[in-house]
Write a protein that holds these residues in place. Sequence first.
Motif, PDB file in Angstrom:
ATOM      1  N   SER A   1      -1.221  20.802  11.788  1.00 52.76           N
ATOM      2  CA  SER A   1      -1.313  19.842  11.351  1.00 52.76           C
ATOM      3  C   SER A   1      -3.100  19.716  11.014  1.00 52.76           C
ATOM      4  CB  SER A   1      -1.616  18.463  13.352  1.00 52.76           C
ATOM      5  OG  SER A   1      -1.369  19.614  14.474  1.00 52.76           O
ATOM      6  N   ASN A   2      -3.761  20.939  11.555  1.00 56.90           N
ATOM      7  CA  ASN A   2      -4.841  21.718  10.882  1.00 56.90           C
ATOM      8  C   ASN A   2      -4.869  21.810  10.085  1.00 56.90           C
ATOM      9  OD1 ASN A   2      -5.270  20.902  13.896  1.00 56.90           O
ATOM     10  ND2 ASN A   2      -4.659  23.411  14.611  1.00 56.90           N
ATOM     11  N   VAL A   3      -4.246  21.906   9.357  1.00 59.25           N
ATOM     12  CA  VAL A   3      -4.337  22.277   7.137  1.00 59.25           C
ATOM     13  C   VAL A   3      -4.433  20.779   6.170  1.00 59.25           C
ATOM     14  CG1 VAL A   3      -3.288  23.871   5.554  1.00 59.25           C
ATOM     15  CG2 VAL A   3      -3.064  24.266   7.933  1.00 59.25           C
TER      16      VAL A   3
ATOM     17  N   SER B   1     -13.272  10.857   1.987  1.00 61.80           N
ATOM     18  CA  SER B   1     -13.382  11.586   2.421  1.00 61.80           C
ATOM     19  C   SER B   1     -14.097  13.187   3.205  1.00 61.80           C
ATOM     20  CB  SER B   1     -12.256  10.849   3.579  1.00 61.80           C
ATOM     21  OG  SER B   1     -10.873  11.303   2.503  1.00 61.80           O
ATOM     22  N   ALA B   2     -13.261  13.422   2.363  1.00 65.02           N
ATOM     23  CA  ALA B   2     -13.934  15.260   2.303  1.00 65.02           C
ATOM     24  C   ALA B   2     -15.201  15.648   1.996  1.00 65.02           C
ATOM     25  CB  ALA B   2     -12.783  15.323   0.842  1.00 65.02           C
ATOM     26  N   PHE B   3     -15.764  15.191   1.493  1.00 60.76           N
ATOM     27  CA  PHE B   3     -16.556  14.904   1.006  1.00 60.76           C
ATOM     28  C   PHE B   3     -17.850  14.724   2.917  1.00 60.76           C
ATOM     29  CE2 PHE B   3     -16.393  15.033  -3.014  1.00 60.76           C
ATOM     30  CZ  PHE B   3     -17.149  15.657  -3.884  1.00 60.76           C
ATOM     31  N   LYS B   4     -17.166  13.544   2.914  1.00 62.68           N
ATOM     32  CA  LYS B   4     -18.019  13.475   4.814  1.00 62.68           C
ATOM     33  C   LYS B   4     -17.318  14.350   5.661  1.00 62.68           C
ATOM     34  CE  LYS B   4     -17.713   8.614   3.679  1.00 62.68           C
ATOM     35  NZ  LYS B   4     -17.349   6.600   3.894  1.00 62.68           N
ATOM     36  N   GLY B   5     -16.053  15.144   4.980  1.00 63.54           N
ATOM     37  CA  GLY B   5     -15.823  15.763   6.380  1.00 63.54           C
ATOM     38  C   GLY B   5     -16.455  16.804   6.562  1.00 63.54           C
TER      39      GLY B   5
ATOM     40  N   PRO C   1     -16.121  20.257  16.925  1.00 61.13           N
ATOM     41  CA  PRO C   1     -16.567  19.082  16.739  1.00 61.13           C
ATOM     42  C   PRO C   1     -16.891  18.064  17.176  1.00 61.13           C
ATOM     43  CG  PRO C   1     -14.232  19.918  15.997  1.00 61.13           C
ATOM     44  CD  PRO C   1     -15.332  20.913  16.667  1.00 61.13           C
ATOM     45  N   THR C   2     -17.989  17.428  16.872  1.00 63.71           N
ATOM     46  CA  THR C   2     -18.736  16.063  17.786  1.00 63.71           C
ATOM     47  C   THR C   2     -16.975  14.874  18.510  1.00 63.71           C
ATOM     48  OG1 THR C   2     -20.727  16.364  16.337  1.00 63.71           O
ATOM     49  CG2 THR C   2     -20.693  14.114  17.872  1.00 63.71           C
ATOM     50  N   MET C   3     -17.752  14.886  19.720  1.00 65.43           N
ATOM     51  CA  MET C   3     -16.569  13.769  19.707  1.00 65.43           C
ATOM     52  C   MET C   3     -17.008  12.536  20.180  1.00 65.43           C
ATOM     53  SD  MET C   3     -16.279  16.735  23.197  1.00 65.43           S
ATOM     54  CE  MET C   3     -15.541  18.561  23.030  1.00 65.43           C
ATOM     55  N   VAL C   4     -18.505  12.254  20.074  1.00 68.55           N
ATOM     56  CA  VAL C   4     -18.809  11.518  20.250  1.00 68.55           C
ATOM     57  C   VAL C   4     -20.877  11.004  19.634  1.00 68.55           C
ATOM     58  CG1 VAL C   4     -20.526  11.588  21.914  1.00 68.55           C
ATOM     59  CG2 VAL C   4     -19.972   9.252  21.683  1.00 68.55           C
TER      60      VAL C   4
ATOM     61  N   LEU D   1      -9.219  19.012  22.707  1.00 73.93           N
ATOM     62  CA  LEU D   1     -11.635  19.071  22.728  1.00 73.93           C
ATOM     63  C   LEU D   1     -12.149  19.792  21.004  1.00 73.93           C
ATOM     64  CD1 LEU D   1     -12.316  20.226  25.613  1.00 73.93           C
ATOM     65  CD2 LEU D   1     -12.405  17.311  24.926  1.00 73.93           C
ATOM     66  N   VAL D   2     -10.716  20.371  20.272  1.00 69.55           N
ATOM     67  CA  VAL D   2     -11.211  20.778  18.958  1.00 69.55           C
ATOM     68  C   VAL D   2     -10.283  20.166  18.277  1.00 69.55           C
ATOM     69  CG1 VAL D   2     -11.754  22.758  17.743  1.00 69.55           C
ATOM     70  CG2 VAL D   2     -11.714  22.969  20.349  1.00 69.55           C
ATOM     71  N   TRP D   3      -9.189  20.851  18.042  1.00 67.64           N
ATOM     72  CA  TRP D   3      -8.167  20.194  16.799  1.00 67.64           C
ATOM     73  C   TRP D   3      -7.760  18.650  16.712  1.00 67.64           C
ATOM     74  CZ3 TRP D   3      -8.917  23.878  13.871  1.00 67.64           C
ATOM     75  CH2 TRP D   3      -8.806  25.432  14.175  1.00 67.64           C
ATOM     76  N   ASN D   4      -8.051  17.754  17.529  1.00 67.78           N
ATOM     77  CA  ASN D   4      -8.212  15.986  17.734  1.00 67.78           C
ATOM     78  C   ASN D   4      -9.294  16.300  16.995  1.00 67.78           C
ATOM     79  OD1 ASN D   4      -7.060  13.856  18.287  1.00 67.78           O
ATOM     80  ND2 ASN D   4      -9.113  14.035  19.820  1.00 67.78           N
ATOM     81  N   TYR D   5     -10.456  16.814  17.137  1.00 69.86           N
ATOM     82  CA  TYR D   5     -11.154  15.975  16.498  1.00 69.86           C
ATOM     83  C   TYR D   5     -11.698  17.038  14.957  1.00 69.86           C
ATOM     84  CZ  TYR D   5     -13.021  13.272  20.722  1.00 69.86           C
ATOM     85  OH  TYR D   5     -12.372  12.898  21.760  1.00 69.86           O
ATOM     86  N   TRP D   6     -11.514  17.690  15.021  1.00 71.79           N
ATOM     87  CA  TRP D   6     -10.963  18.713  13.731  1.00 71.79           C
ATOM     88  C   TRP D   6     -10.538  17.470  12.726  1.00 71.79           C
ATOM     89  CZ3 TRP D   6     -12.114  23.788  11.459  1.00 71.79           C
ATOM     90  CH2 TRP D   6     -11.662  23.922  10.489  1.00 71.79           C
ATOM     91  N   VAL D   7      -9.280  17.258  13.250  1.00 74.69           N
ATOM     92  CA  VAL D   7      -8.588  15.968  11.558  1.00 74.69           C
ATOM     93  C   VAL D   7      -9.412  15.187  11.502  1.00 74.69           C
ATOM     94  CG1 VAL D   7      -6.521  15.060  11.552  1.00 74.69           C
ATOM     95  CG2 VAL D   7      -6.440  17.115  12.716  1.00 74.69           C
ATOM     96  N   ASN D   8      -9.755  14.027  12.575  1.00 73.27           N
ATOM     97  CA  ASN D   8     -10.359  13.014  12.532  1.00 73.27           C
ATOM     98  C   ASN D   8     -11.583  12.915  11.968  1.00 73.27           C
ATOM     99  OD1 ASN D   8     -10.561  10.352  13.926  1.00 73.27           O
ATOM    100  ND2 ASN D   8     -12.291  11.184  14.259  1.00 73.27           N
ATOM    101  N   ASN D   9     -12.819  13.741  12.637  1.00 73.39           N
ATOM    102  CA  ASN D   9     -13.565  14.213  11.830  1.00 73.39           C
ATOM    103  C   ASN D   9     -13.694  14.804  10.300  1.00 73.39           C
ATOM    104  OD1 ASN D   9     -14.008  13.187  14.975  1.00 73.39           O
ATOM    105  ND2 ASN D   9     -15.939  15.102  14.931  1.00 73.39           N
ATOM    106  N   TYR D  10     -12.917  15.670  10.353  1.00 73.76           N
ATOM    107  CA  TYR D  10     -13.195  16.678   9.165  1.00 73.76           C
ATOM    108  C   TYR D  10     -12.545  16.337   8.057  1.00 73.76           C
ATOM    109  CZ  TYR D  10     -16.298  19.379  11.955  1.00 73.76           C
ATOM    110  OH  TYR D  10     -16.470  20.254  13.166  1.00 73.76           O
ATOM    111  N   LEU D  11     -10.923  17.067   8.310  1.00 75.83           N
ATOM    112  CA  LEU D  11      -9.871  16.032   7.292  1.00 75.83           C
ATOM    113  C   LEU D  11     -10.056  14.325   7.199  1.00 75.83           C
ATOM    114  CD1 LEU D  11      -7.370  18.380   9.224  1.00 75.83           C
ATOM    115  CD2 LEU D  11      -9.443  18.865   7.629  1.00 75.83           C
ATOM    116  N   GLN D  12     -10.197  13.433   8.298  1.00 72.30           N
ATOM    117  CA  GLN D  12     -10.410  12.281   7.772  1.00 72.30           C
ATOM    118  C   GLN D  12     -11.656  11.825   7.945  1.00 72.30           C
ATOM    119  OE1 GLN D  12      -7.671  11.839  10.453  1.00 72.30           O
ATOM    120  NE2 GLN D  12      -7.021   9.480   9.762  1.00 72.30           N
TER     121      GLN D  12
END
Length: 587
Positions: free
Chosen positions: A161-163, A181-185, A200-203, A402-413
């Motif tokens: 899920s992190n890929v 989305s890729a550029f924003k991430g 990853p920023t949490m808030v 605290l890391v991978w959840n926001y990795w997916v939200n902030n970076y992948l999406q």
Amino acid sequence: MAQPTTEPARTASAPPPQHPDAAPAAGGPEQAAEAATGLDMLLVDAARGPLRRLVPPAGTALRFGSALARKPDVVARRGGELARELGKVVAGRSELAPGKKDKRFTDPAWSGNPLLKRAMQAHLAAARVAWELIEDADLDWQDDERIRFTATNLVDALAPSNVPVVNPLSLKAVIDTGGASAFKGLRRMVKDLANPPRVPTMVEPDAFTVGEDLAVTPGAVVFRTDVFELIQYRPTTETVRALPLVMVPPTINKFYIADMAPGRSIVEHYVSSGQQVFMMSWRNPDERHADWDLDTYGQAVLDAMDAVERITGQEQVALQAFCSGGIITAMVLAHLAATGRQDRVRAVSYAVTVLDWDRAGTMSALMDEEAVQAATERSRKKGYLDGAQLAEVFAWLRPNDLVWNYWVNNYLQGKPPPNFDILFWNADTTRMTAGLHRGFIEVALKNALTRPGASRMLGSPVDLSAVTVDSYVTAGIADHICPWQSCYRSTQLLGGESRFILSTNGHIASLVNPPGNPKSTFQVAESTPPDPDRWLQQAETVKGSWWPDFMSWLGNRSGEEIPAPRELGGNGLEVLAEAPGTYVFDK
């Protein structure tokens, strides 16, 4: 974390066994908040760099390998189990599925797309065998915690899920936004990695404004020293309890964990219940304050008590302390007991506070000599320990949340993180002076508060058994930073009568737990036997928040009701600034 809990049943459809104290995979900001905020002492920091998370100490790795080498039949059996399960995965006959609380694989594509389903099942199969091998090794407590810490980070990091090119949420975001989305991430990732805590920023930093959205209970600063400001809150009832309550917040993060948004504020609830409330707001120290130590902060508590007694005209106060503030408060009470002044305190409350550090969780297990030396030397050179570095350590204690959840939200999406007040507070870190950091490490490393005279406060030997003030001790059953069993042991260290409250929530939700939440409950028993499990067996479950219970408990020790003061301050102490004061804005 101190006492291993029962793992989930290992059926074909069960989630892979996790570290006994690991939280469910990320499912929203509330779960992240449980993991984000924790014990402010921060006994080890990121001094040894990020590779420490992925590589266990050499001695631990050697003992783990040796333990498995002595059980070749077990290793072979586990290897065979993995091979057979992977064969089922390839053939499409595996029944492995993520747990109901595992939000990483909730998108329908993970079960509907044959390739994605196989990738997910292969990961679950490998993770399950990893946890089973750790169980098979049967290591001692500290090595077991260290191996699980490393395994948790490795297993979670390797989740498909992190890929980016595998996670369907990432692919859908790219299609829906035409690649934006890729550029924003990518921009978000570069920004986060450029500054501590490099997770990853949490808030978003502008999600809330202190004094407008948070920390808005009316009051004023009525006393100030170099170390703290004292806030007196304005009564909202015609009469108040005679006994004033002095609140001692943690020494990392700002005081407003006790004064979140209206309706979620502990202070607001206390004031509306007719309680006189005073709050200490710690200064955010810098290199100039490197020498501030346990004695400095202990004296600050006494100074706050002096000011409150002067303003109210009362000869006694009640104290409520949170986390590391509770450690300081307990030591101050021991000092008062040793000097014959314990009668200044009528009642005390310890919230998510650990005084007995015997096997107090992963942080304790990771506290080897090298980590301690690195941490204390780093803070000594800078004059303080940076809260951002400490936030990084805690993030990697719960990587899924605290890391991978926001990795997916902030970076992948490429999405901004959701706004959540507790996570905003958590990101509003403060520094810890080198002197205080060193003092906390010494207390924890020696488990000094469990032995009379092993530590000192303001020149007095600390003997917690001599503290006979009635105590109200709270903990969260899902707390992985201050395990409830460790918090419970305070009832055995302290003299006097103790009431122990166990919330169904975690570290922060057990504090920010306002009445009205239909899911909130707490457990309580009439006595506090030595064994926490025995206490749990006899405890009854009460629906709702513990806040009203504490107000009732404190009310029974608060004397008569008196007319509410019309003005704040008094007896020579005047209003210096409106709440939330000035120190809360220090960066």
